[in-house]
Design a protein around this motif. Structure first.
Motif, short mmCIF file in Angstrom:
data_model
loop_
_atom_site.label_atom_id
_atom_site.label_comp_id
_atom_site.label_asym_id
_atom_site.label_seq_id
_atom_site.Cartn_x
_atom_site.Cartn_y
_atom_site.Cartn_z
N GLY A 276 -73.45 -28.38 16.48
CA GLY A 276 -73.33 -26.93 16.60
C GLY A 276 -71.98 -26.47 17.14
O GLY A 276 -71.59 -25.31 16.95
N THR A 277 -71.25 -27.40 17.82
CA THR A 277 -69.92 -27.05 18.34
C THR A 277 -68.84 -27.19 17.27
O THR A 277 -67.69 -26.83 17.51
CB THR A 277 -69.55 -27.94 19.54
OG1 THR A 277 -69.37 -29.30 19.09
CG2 THR A 277 -70.62 -27.89 20.61
N GLY A 279 -68.47 -25.61 14.50
CA GLY A 279 -68.10 -24.38 13.80
C GLY A 279 -69.28 -23.45 13.71
O GLY A 279 -70.34 -23.69 14.30
N GLU A 280 -69.12 -22.37 12.96
CA GLU A 280 -70.19 -21.40 12.76
C GLU A 280 -71.14 -21.91 11.68
O GLU A 280 -70.88 -21.79 10.49
CB GLU A 280 -69.60 -20.04 12.35
CG GLU A 280 -68.74 -19.37 13.41
CD GLU A 280 -69.55 -19.00 14.64
OE1 GLU A 280 -70.75 -18.66 14.49
OE2 GLU A 280 -69.00 -19.05 15.75
N SER A 282 -75.32 -22.46 10.32
CA SER A 282 -76.70 -22.02 10.42
C SER A 282 -77.57 -23.18 10.89
O SER A 282 -77.15 -24.34 10.89
CB SER A 282 -77.20 -21.53 9.05
OG SER A 282 -77.30 -22.62 8.14
#
Length: 444
Positions: A276-277, A279-280, A282
């Motif tokens: 999750g770190t 990038g953006e 889902s």
């Protein structure tokens, strides 16, 4: 009862292949479900924090408490299975863990989270060591690492399908007035209860109960396995469960397994948040990327253990793969998204290339109820790594603000495990003499 009408007795290799085809798919599916239900909180970590206020430290504690109660229940569970048989006991395990896993949807906060994780650990206790013991009753020693490796494909498949499936189920947020993580626990928990019915109907306890073997084939296989086990126990001198705690080789296996399990569950529970770190992304995209290392884990468990056909090869493979875990996690800690993910793939490849081989060492030294209890003892202590790894990862994340900080702890303990692996050996010092003794005993 086995079929007794086949005219020509099949070769040992043909019998081994037949057993793999008949037993392994069911066992793999069962392990897929169990691993999904114990690790699916990993994909829900961020939502549990938002919806219930569960901190990273509390999450790590809850993730680990499963392994605390699981570990404490291992030896009693395996000793019971030795008495009542795998068919009944695995069925019981699956029904209880499926119901409790589904009830995780009712968690309200930290304490209910802790309680349900502990109950799930008690319910599922004994499945992995039980199957490890069960397989020793179906495969001779040189075939066991291969069989163990195929069984551990369940872990890899669970992580490959679990992360994308969990990410998709989280998108059911608000359906029926429930959170997405509540749907995830319900939908992933209940199927275990239905599969338990299949296990009850299809899983024979031992070769002489298998309808797909002739009586002669089953009896010959059981005699050879019993002779191997007796020869290994005689050479090691470990004949009682109390002796397991003093056997230096068993203690080496325990130390190595503990370090490897710290790595396995640190990655299982924290890889989604690490990705999750990057990038953006889902929830579904995070799930897909989380699945990638576990594809490599499946490759490791399929291709490597089959080469561990004797003690020397087994020791070398365990040492090499433990070093590989250290290298992989180091890359994950110091590198960017691409190289870091490659590092996690290397670590995951080595996880289940090594673990099936490691469990052949106790099976080379023990027999009967001592083997059942010994395997459970190894798994009991090793699974404290399932508590320690997530706890340290969560604690260090809260303390430093970095999701990568705990990886250095994993590297350090796996380096110790790699060092210990150089001292492993099978129950017999001379494998040629051992083989002669086994053949002679089986002929009696």
């Amino acid at each position: 009862m086995p079929n007794s009408t086949t005219a020509v007795m099949r070769s040992p290799q043909e019998i081994s292949s037949l057993i793999l085809r008949k037993l392994m798919p069911l066992l793999i599916i069962a392990y897929i479900m169990s691993f999904l239900d114990r690790t699916n909180i990993g994909i829900a970590k961020e939502r549990l924090e938002i919806d219930l206020g569960i901190s990273a430290t509390a999450y790590g504690i809850g993730a680990g408490l499963f392994f605390l109660t699981y570990a404490l229940s291992e030896v009693p569970s395996n000793l019971i299975m030795h008495k009542v048989g795998a068919r009944f006991w695995i069925t019981r395990i699956m029904v209880s863990w499926g119901l409790i896993s589904a009830c995780m949807m009712f968690v309200q906060g930290e304490w209910s989270f802790y309680i349900m994780r502990m109950l799930l650990g008690i319910a599922e206790a004994g499945l992995f060591p039980g199957v490890m013991y069960f397989l020793t009753q179906w495969f001779v020693r040189k075939e066991r690492a291969k069989a163990n490796g195929l069984f551990l494909l369940g872990v890899s498949f669970a992580n490959v399908i679990g992360a994308p499936l969990g990410g998709a189920l989280l998108n059911m947020e608000g359906v029926g007035g429930l959170h997405g993580w509540q749907w995830m626990f319900l939908i992933e928990g209940i199927p275990a209860c239905f599969l338990a019915i299949v296990v009850w109907k299809m899983l024979p306890d031992r070769p002489t109960q298998a309808k797909f073997l002739t009586y002669e084939e089953a009896a010959s296989l059981e005699a050879r396995i019993a002779a191997e086990d007796a020869a290994g126990a005689e050479a090691s001198g470990t004949h009682k469960l109390t002796g397991v705690f003093k056997d230096k080789q068993i203690l080496l296996v325990v130390g190595i397994y503990l370090s490897e399990q710290i790595a396995v569950y640190a990655l299982s529970f924290f890889l989604p948040s690490i990705i999750g770190t990057y990038g953006e992304l889902s929830s579904f995209e995070i799930g897909l990327l989380t699945a990638v290392p576990w594809i490599f884990a499946a490759l490791g468990s399929y291709f490597i253990p089959r080469h561990a056909t004797n003690g020397t090869k087994a020791r070398k493979l365990v040492s090499t793969t433990m070093i590989g875990i250290c290298v992989g996690f180091t890359l994950g800690a110091v590198s960017g998204p691409v190289v870091g993910l490659i590092g996690f793939c290397l670590g995951a490849f080595c996880f289940f290339a090594m673990q099936p081989i490691l469990f052949t060492f106790p099976a080379s030294r023990l027999s009967g109820s001592t083997l059942a209890g010994g395997i459970a003892f190894v798994n009991t202590i090793g699974l404290f790594g399932g508590f320690l790894g997530p706890y340290v990862m969560g604690f260090m994340e809260d303390a430093t603000g970095s999701k990568f900080a705990g990886l250095w702890f994993v590297v350090a303990v796996c380096a110790v495990g790699a060092f210990l692996s150089f001292f492993l050996k099978y129950g017999e010092l001379d494998e040629t003499e051992s083989e002669t003794a086994v053949v002679a005993a089986a002929a009696k």
